[in-house]
Design a protein around this motif. Structure first.
Motif, PDB file in Angstrom:
ATOM      1  N   UNK A 177       0.785  -1.349   0.040  1.00 38.96           N
ATOM      2  CA  UNK A 177       0.069  -0.237  -0.105  1.00 38.96           C
ATOM      3  C   UNK A 177       0.847   1.190   0.013  1.00 38.96           C
ATOM      4  N   UNK A 178       1.625   1.221   0.864  1.00 41.29           N
ATOM      5  CA  UNK A 178       2.837   2.449   0.964  1.00 41.29           C
ATOM      6  C   UNK A 178       3.625   2.664  -0.232  1.00 41.29           C
ATOM      7  N   UNK A 228      -4.023   3.171   8.234  1.00 42.78           N
ATOM      8  CA  UNK A 228      -2.862   3.696   8.048  1.00 42.78           C
ATOM      9  C   UNK A 228      -2.683   4.925   7.094  1.00 42.78           C
ATOM     10  N   UNK A 229      -3.362   5.065   6.270  1.00 42.47           N
ATOM     11  CA  UNK A 229      -3.454   6.464   5.488  1.00 42.47           C
ATOM     12  C   UNK A 229      -3.927   7.504   6.390  1.00 42.47           C
ATOM     13  N   UNK A 230      -4.740   7.467   7.400  1.00 42.19           N
ATOM     14  CA  UNK A 230      -5.083   8.557   8.148  1.00 42.19           C
ATOM     15  C   UNK A 230      -3.822   8.642   9.003  1.00 42.19           C
ATOM     16  N   UNK A 231      -3.177   7.815   9.560  1.00 38.59           N
ATOM     17  CA  UNK A 231      -2.231   7.967  10.597  1.00 38.59           C
ATOM     18  C   UNK A 231      -0.974   8.887   9.606  1.00 38.59           C
ATOM     19  N   UNK A 232      -0.688   8.759   8.564  1.00 42.91           N
ATOM     20  CA  UNK A 232       0.348   9.442   7.979  1.00 42.91           C
ATOM     21  C   UNK A 232      -0.294  10.738   7.086  1.00 42.91           C
ATOM     22  N   UNK A 233      -1.524  10.976   7.340  1.00 41.84           N
ATOM     23  CA  UNK A 233      -1.983  12.550   6.815  1.00 41.84           C
ATOM     24  C   UNK A 233      -2.354  12.037   5.376  1.00 41.84           C
ATOM     25  N   UNK A 234      -2.691  11.046   4.652  1.00 42.39           N
ATOM     26  CA  UNK A 234      -2.918  10.828   3.308  1.00 42.39           C
ATOM     27  C   UNK A 234      -4.595  11.281   3.103  1.00 42.39           C
ATOM     28  N   UNK A 235      -5.236  10.665   4.181  1.00 40.61           N
ATOM     29  CA  UNK A 235      -6.827  11.061   3.889  1.00 40.61           C
ATOM     30  C   UNK A 235      -7.115  12.676   3.963  1.00 40.61           C
TER      31      UNK A 235
END
Length: 577
Positions: A177-178, A228-235
């Motif tokens: 995913x990353x 995971x996306x929320x935790x790295x600020x993607x969303x």
């Protein structure tokens, strides 16, 4: 995105580093002339920072590109475990940014003034305008932004830290995913890092589970992709009430081509995808028959370039964001007509036109226990991660199309043997000649025609341990101790989200367009070649009935759809008094 020019860059970015060669460092950190800075100045404003003050902070939305007029800024990388690594020091005439600043994404590194600093700040919108208005200068800046992101990915700068076994299914899932989204990350073995071992113990993670430390220090256990996306600020969670000219659903080659051409021609565009940019093509190890790349290019490389290009022209990207419905109730309201794309999080995107580029989902053969081993030896793509797992081992691959051929050739460079299983007598009916020739010339690829997978063996905890195939002609079954199976058996249309809108589909669920549905739109409406029976809803790429299911064809359809969208919007525009 690491395909900026398909050459990895070492994590040491300092001007004195021997990594990458002098030419590469010059491309990553060009020094602007006074004349060039003067040309940039009309796009930004001067800001001043005291010694020790942060210009940007990792994990927080970046304000844009900084052009240093005076003073020195140190750039450092830190992870959720508290480790800090110096990356580079930049001074007058240099600029601070990477590709994320094109769309106002969170910064991946910290930038701190070592002394009093004076800088020209160019916000994301103005940065995009600069890159378009100043062609030669914009090309140099864009290249530097991409190369810097590539290097940050290589170093794992401020990405999440993944702690757990390198071969655990969840580790491979999160890595994929990353990687597919061009996001940096680090992988840590708990046996070699005391801090990591302490976290594993604290959260009670099982032997095959993964602990993720986010850049802000929060900890997740076996998170889903959305978490995971929320935790790295993607969303992106902001409410969007504006009326877009085009909403593109799907960020594969067709969707990205639509975004590039539509945004470059001044239309307001937003692109969404529930997984990653690139679609199925993004998983292709190497595409060699796409125009303009005589030595070939990986699917991820091609998609990464298109992703940056679309943002350069102002297209907005919402990834991951899932479309779950399409509201067509106002599709025929004349100049006031609009469509609404419903998202899984409850939001709606308003649009004057919608491009369905949602592609297709991987088809699964009817073999018992297949779902048990997905991510545990059964794969639907072949990337460098899977290739490392298969080093010096036998693998099986099912499929006879171009994607299967590309994967077989790629895996043959790592595996002892690649067994290609096809139900047909051969490959001529479904694969390009150049790939057939290459497969025939590769001694460790063994083509097995008239053959079908019959059995999978192993336990869920340990993963796939063996499989068997059956020859249709003789009925004989052969079992092998093969632990890795790659499936490239086609796909089914990702079009269920269109139900309820009345979009016409064929017997297999692919969206019908153009002459195939003339007369079905009602009121004498004649849809364009790539338009569905619902006015303003276009379909391109693999999801469209009758498409050629090739990367080149998908990109061509995406470009062609934009011309049709212009005609549609012009016809719907209010008539001037």
């Amino acid at each position: 995105m690491s395909a900026a020019d398909d050459v990895p860059i070492h994590a040491d970015l300092s001007p004195g580093s021997a990594s990458g060669g002098n030419n590469r460092r010059h491309q990553m950190f060009p020094v602007l002339s006074d004349t060039e800075i003067a040309r940039i100045s009309r796009f930004g404003s001067v800001r001043r920072y005291a010694r020790g003050e942060r210009l940007f902070t990792s994990g927080e939305v970046g304000p844009g590109m900084f052009v240093l007029l005076a003073g020195v800024v140190s750039v450092t990388h830190r992870d959720g475990l508290g480790h800090v690594l110096p990356l580079v020091r930049q001074g007058p005439g240099e600029f601070l940014a990477e590709v994320g600043q094109l769309s106002g994404r969170p910064a991946l590194v910290d930038g701190t003034a070592e002394e009093a600093v004076e800088a020209l700040l160019v916000p994301p919108g103005q940065l995009r305008a600069l890159l378009v208005a100043e062609a030669e200068l914009g090309e140099r800046i864009t290249r530097a932004l991409i190369l810097r992101r590539v290097s940050l990915i290589e170093s794992g700068a401020n990405g999440p830290v993944l702690i757990g076994p390198s071969t655990a299914p969840d580790m491979l899932r999160l890595q994929a995913f990353l990687r597919r989204n061009g996001q940096p990350y680090q992988m840590v073995c708990a046996r070699k890092d005391a801090d990591a071992a302490a976290l594993i113990a604290q959260y009670g993670a099982a032997a095959d589970e993964v602990v993720v430390v986010c850049p802000d220090g929060s900890v997740l256990l076996n998170p889903g992709e959305d978490a995971l996306a929320r935790c790295i600020g993607m969303v992106d969670t902001a409410e969007r009430d504006e009326l877009f000219d085009v909403v593109v659903v799907g960020a594969g080659p067709a969707g990205l081509a639509t975004a590039v051409y539509a945004a470059s021609e001044g239309l307001s565009v937003v692109v969404l995808d529930c997984r990653a940019y690139g679609g199925q093509a993004g998983a292709s190890a190497r595409i060699e028959n796409y125009l303009g790349f005589p030595t070939g290019i990986s699917g991820q490389a091609l998609a990464g370039r298109a992703f940056v290009q679309a943002q350069k022209f102002g297209a907005e990207m919402l990834i991951p964001a899932q479309a779950v419905g399409l509201d067509c109730s106002r599709a025929k309201d004349g100049p006031a007509a609009e469509l609404q794309v419903k998202l899984a999080d409850g939001r709606r995107l308003r649009a004057r036109s919608v491009v369905v580029a949602s592609g297709a989902r991987y088809r699964r053969p009817a073999v018992p226990r297949l779902a048990e081993f997905e991510g545990r030896g059964v794969w639907y793509w072949a990337s460098a991660v899977e290739a490392r797992l298969c080093a010096q081992a036998e693998v099986a691959l099912i499929g006879g199309g171009n994607s299967a051929g590309q994967a077989a050739v790629f895996l043959a460079q790592h595996a002892v043997a690649v067994h290609m299983l096809v139900r047909s007598p051969g490959l001529a009916a479904s694969m390009s000649r150049y790939l057939i020739d290459r497969i025939e010339a590769t001694p460790n690829i063994h083509l097995r025609p008239h053959t079908e997978l019959s059995r999978l063996d192993g336990c869920t905890a340990e993963g796939l341990e063996g499989l068997a195939w059956r020859d249709h002609r003789s009925g004989a079954e052969e079992a092998r101790r093969i632990r890795h199976l790659f499936l490239f058996v086609g796909a089914d249309p990702e079009a269920a989200w269109l139900q309820g809108c009345g979009v016409a589909v064929d017997a297999h669920g692919f969206v019908r367009t153009g002459q195939a549905i003339e007369g079905e739109a009602g009121d004498g409406y004649r849809p364009a070649a790539l338009e569905s029976n619902v006015p303003g809803v276009f379909a391109v790429g693999d999801v469209r009935s009758g498409s050629v299911k090739r990367v080149g064809g998908a990109i061509g359809e995406g470009a062609a759809a934009v011309a049709m969208i212009h005609q549609f919007l012009a016809a719907r525009a209010p008539v001037a008094a």
